[in-house]
Scaffold this motif. Structure first.
Motif, PDB file in Angstrom:
ATOM      1  N   THR A 302      28.045 -26.706  26.927  1.00 13.52           N
ATOM      2  CA  THR A 302      28.384 -27.701  25.905  1.00 13.52           C
ATOM      3  C   THR A 302      28.455 -27.040  24.530  1.00 13.52           C
ATOM      4  O   THR A 302      29.369 -27.306  23.740  1.00 13.52           O
ATOM      5  CB  THR A 302      27.318 -28.829  25.882  1.00 13.52           C
ATOM      6  OG1 THR A 302      27.221 -29.394  27.197  1.00 13.52           O
ATOM      7  CG2 THR A 302      27.677 -29.908  24.882  1.00 13.52           C
ATOM      8  N   LYS A 303      27.486 -26.156  24.257  1.00 18.16           N
ATOM      9  CA  LYS A 303      27.424 -25.489  22.946  1.00 18.16           C
ATOM     10  C   LYS A 303      28.664 -24.642  22.672  1.00 18.16           C
ATOM     11  O   LYS A 303      29.161 -24.599  21.554  1.00 18.16           O
ATOM     12  CB  LYS A 303      26.181 -24.588  22.870  1.00 18.16           C
ATOM     13  CG  LYS A 303      24.932 -25.307  22.433  1.00 18.16           C
ATOM     14  CD  LYS A 303      23.816 -24.299  22.203  1.00 18.16           C
ATOM     15  CE  LYS A 303      22.556 -25.018  21.716  1.00 18.16           C
ATOM     16  NZ  LYS A 303      21.440 -24.066  21.500  1.00 18.16           N
ATOM     17  N   ILE A 304      29.147 -23.930  23.713  1.00 22.16           N
ATOM     18  CA  ILE A 304      30.305 -23.056  23.478  1.00 22.16           C
ATOM     19  C   ILE A 304      31.625 -23.729  23.887  1.00 22.16           C
ATOM     20  O   ILE A 304      32.663 -23.081  23.955  1.00 22.16           O
ATOM     21  CB  ILE A 304      30.143 -21.684  24.184  1.00 22.16           C
ATOM     22  CG1 ILE A 304      30.085 -21.841  25.712  1.00 22.16           C
ATOM     23  CG2 ILE A 304      28.912 -20.947  23.680  1.00 22.16           C
ATOM     24  CD1 ILE A 304      30.099 -20.498  26.450  1.00 22.16           C
ATOM     25  N   ASN A 305      31.536 -25.042  24.171  1.00 16.81           N
ATOM     26  CA  ASN A 305      32.731 -25.844  24.487  1.00 16.81           C
ATOM     27  C   ASN A 305      33.493 -25.303  25.706  1.00 16.81           C
ATOM     28  O   ASN A 305      34.729 -25.270  25.712  1.00 16.81           O
ATOM     29  CB  ASN A 305      33.657 -25.906  23.254  1.00 16.81           C
ATOM     30  CG  ASN A 305      34.619 -27.070  23.337  1.00 16.81           C
ATOM     31  OD1 ASN A 305      34.298 -28.117  23.906  1.00 16.81           O
ATOM     32  ND2 ASN A 305      35.813 -26.905  22.792  1.00 16.81           N
ATOM     33  N   ALA A 306      32.759 -24.891  26.724  1.00 15.14           N
ATOM     34  CA  ALA A 306      33.376 -24.389  27.968  1.00 15.14           C
ATOM     35  C   ALA A 306      33.513 -25.564  28.934  1.00 15.14           C
ATOM     36  O   ALA A 306      32.656 -25.790  29.794  1.00 15.14           O
ATOM     37  CB  ALA A 306      32.509 -23.280  28.552  1.00 15.14           C
ATOM     38  N   LEU A 307      34.599 -26.308  28.792  1.00 13.63           N
ATOM     39  CA  LEU A 307      34.758 -27.565  29.533  1.00 13.63           C
ATOM     40  C   LEU A 307      34.904 -27.349  31.040  1.00 13.63           C
ATOM     41  O   LEU A 307      34.315 -28.089  31.839  1.00 13.63           O
ATOM     42  CB  LEU A 307      35.967 -28.332  28.993  1.00 13.63           C
ATOM     43  CG  LEU A 307      35.910 -28.717  27.507  1.00 13.63           C
ATOM     44  CD1 LEU A 307      37.166 -29.462  27.097  1.00 13.63           C
ATOM     45  CD2 LEU A 307      34.668 -29.571  27.222  1.00 13.63           C
ATOM     46  N   HIS A 310      31.604 -26.450  32.431  1.00 13.64           N
ATOM     47  CA  HIS A 310      30.735 -27.628  32.395  1.00 13.64           C
ATOM     48  C   HIS A 310      30.969 -28.489  33.641  1.00 13.64           C
ATOM     49  O   HIS A 310      30.018 -28.935  34.302  1.00 13.64           O
ATOM     50  CB  HIS A 310      31.018 -28.433  31.124  1.00 13.64           C
ATOM     51  CG  HIS A 310      30.021 -29.515  30.844  1.00 13.64           C
ATOM     52  ND1 HIS A 310      30.038 -30.731  31.498  1.00 13.64           N
ATOM     53  CD2 HIS A 310      28.952 -29.556  29.988  1.00 13.64           C
ATOM     54  CE1 HIS A 310      29.048 -31.477  31.055  1.00 13.64           C
ATOM     55  NE2 HIS A 310      28.362 -30.790  30.138  1.00 13.64           N
TER      56      HIS A 310
END
Length: 337
Positions: A302-307, A310
Motif C-alpha cells: 500500500t505504501k509503495i502503491n504496488a496495486l 497488493h
C-alpha cells in the motif's frame, strides 16, 4: 554471450590497461604483442586480454579476437622448449588459452581447455596468484560447458574447485577476487542436480558473501545481484514442484542478499517476500509466519502503491484462510469410518 569468465561482471578489471592497450594498437606482429604483454605485470596483461576479448565479443568481432589470440598461441607454441622454464611465458600462454577456451565454448569446443590445463600442470606445485586466477577462470568455463552437455558430476567438481580457488584469492585481495568468488557460487546453482548439496554449499559461503557486500565495490554488487536472480529462479522452480520447504531456503537466502544490496525497501524485495510468504503458507509449521509476513507486505505494498502485488497478497491470504478449514476432517466427523 553465455555466462562465462569473460563477462565484465565475473572478474572486473582492476589494473590500468590504457598504456598497454595503446602499445598493442601500434603493433601488428603477434611476437611484438607478446613482448609488450611480457613487459608488464601479469594482472595488467590478463585484464588487457580479457577486456579486449569481451569488448570484441560484445561488438560481434569474436572471430577477429579469436584469430589474434590464436596467432599469439601459435608463436608461443612454436617456441617449444625454448620457453619451457620461463614461468612468465607459460602463465601468459595459459591465460591466452583460457580466454580462447571461453571464446570457443560458444562453439561447444574443449580443445584449448585441455591444452591450457596441460600448461598449468607443468608446475603442479605452483600456487601463485597468476596461476590460481587463470585456473579458477578456466574451471568455471569448463564447468559451464559440461553442465550444458548434461555432464553434471564433472561440472560440479569443476565449479567446486573454482569456488575454492577464488575463496583463497579473495581472502588476500577481496577487491579483485570477491566478484569471481560470488559468480562461481552463482555457477553452482545451475550445475548442481542435488539441491540439498547445493543449499549446503551456498550456506557454507554465506558469511563470506555477506561480508563482500559490505565493501563499496560495484563488481561485487553486480555479481551478488546475479546470485539473487539465480537463487530466486531456483526457489520458483522448487515452489512449482511443490517442494516449498526447499523453496523457502532459496527465497530466504536471496532476500538476505537483496536487502544488503537495496537497503531501502523496493518492489523487488516486495515480490520476493510475497514468493517467500506463499511458500510458507504451504508448509503447515510455517503457515503462521507466512500469514504474518504477507500481512506485513500488504501494508508495504500500500505504501509503495504496488496495486498488482497488493491483489496477489490479498488472494494468497484469502486462500490461506479457506485452507485453514480442514474439509477432510469434517468429512470424517460427519461420515465416520
Amino acid at each position: 554471450m553465455k555466462p562465462l569468465s569473460l563477462e565484465p561482471v565475473f572478474l572486473p578489471a582492476t589494473a590500468d590497461t590504457a598504456n598497454i592497450r595503446a602499445r598493442l594498437k601500434k603493433v601488428r606482429a603477434p611476437e611484438d604483442s607478446i613482448s609488450s604483454l611480457l613487459g608488464t605485470d601479469f594482472d595488467t596483461a590478463y585484464d588487457t586480454l580479457r577486456t579486449t576479448a569481451a569488448a570484441g565479443t560484445a561488438a560481434d568481432e569474436a572471430a577477429q579476437v579469436t584469430s589474434t589470440l590464436a596467432e599469439m598461441d601459435s608463436v608461443l607454441s612454436a617456441a617449444g622448449s625454448e620457453g619451457e622454464n620461463d614461468s612468465q611465458r607459460i602463465i601468459l600462454h595459459a591465460a591466452i588459452l583460457q580466454i580462447l577456451t571461453a571464446l570457443h565454448i560458444e562453439q561447444n569446443s574443449l580443445d584449448d581447455a585441455a591444452r591450457a590445463l596441460s600448461l598449468l600442470a607443468r608446475d603442479p606445485k605452483r600456487k601463485d596468484t597468476p596461476f590460481l586466477q587463470v585456473l579458477g577462470c578456466l574451471l568455471y568455463d569448463i564447468s559451464h560447458l559440461h553442465g550444458e552437455r548434461g555432464e553434471f558430476k564433472q561440472a560440479e567438481r569443476e565449479v567446486e574447485k573454482s569456488i575454492k580457488v577464488f575463496e583463497r584469492l579473495a581472502k588476500t585481495n577481496p577487491d579483485r577476487y570477491a566478484s569471481p568468488h560470488v559468480m562461481a557460487l552463482n555457477g553452482a546453482t545451475s550445475v548442481y542436480r542435488n539441491r540439498v548439496k547445493q543449499a549446503e554449499l551456498l550456506a557454507h559461503y554465506q558469511a563470506a558473501t555477506s561480508s563482500y557486500l559490505q565493501m563499496l565495490n560495484s563488481g561485487v554488487e553486480d555479481a551478488a545481484a546475479r546470485l539473487v536472480e539465480s537463487l530466486t529462479a531456483e526457489g520458483d522452480t522448487l515452489a512449482r514442484m511443490g517442494r516449498h520447504r526447499e523453496a523457502i531456503q532459496y527465497y530466504s537466502r536471496a532476500l538476505k542478499y537483496l536487502t544488503r544490496l537495496e537497503p531501502a525497501f523496493t518492489l523487488h524485495q516486495l515480490r520476493l517476500s510475497i514468493a517467500l510468504g506463499k511458500s510458507m503458507l504451504s508448509v503447515s509449521a510455517m503457515r503462521e509466519k507466512g500469514v504474518h509476513l504477507l500481512n506485513t507486505m500488504l501494508h508495504k505494498a500500500t505504501k509503495i502503491n504496488a496495486l498488482d502485488e497488493h491483489r496477489l497478497i490479498v488472494d494468497a491470504l484469502y486462500h490461506a484462510k479457506s485452507r485453514s478449514l480442514d474439509i477432510l476432517s469434517l468429512w470424517h466427523k460427519v461420515f465416520p469410518k
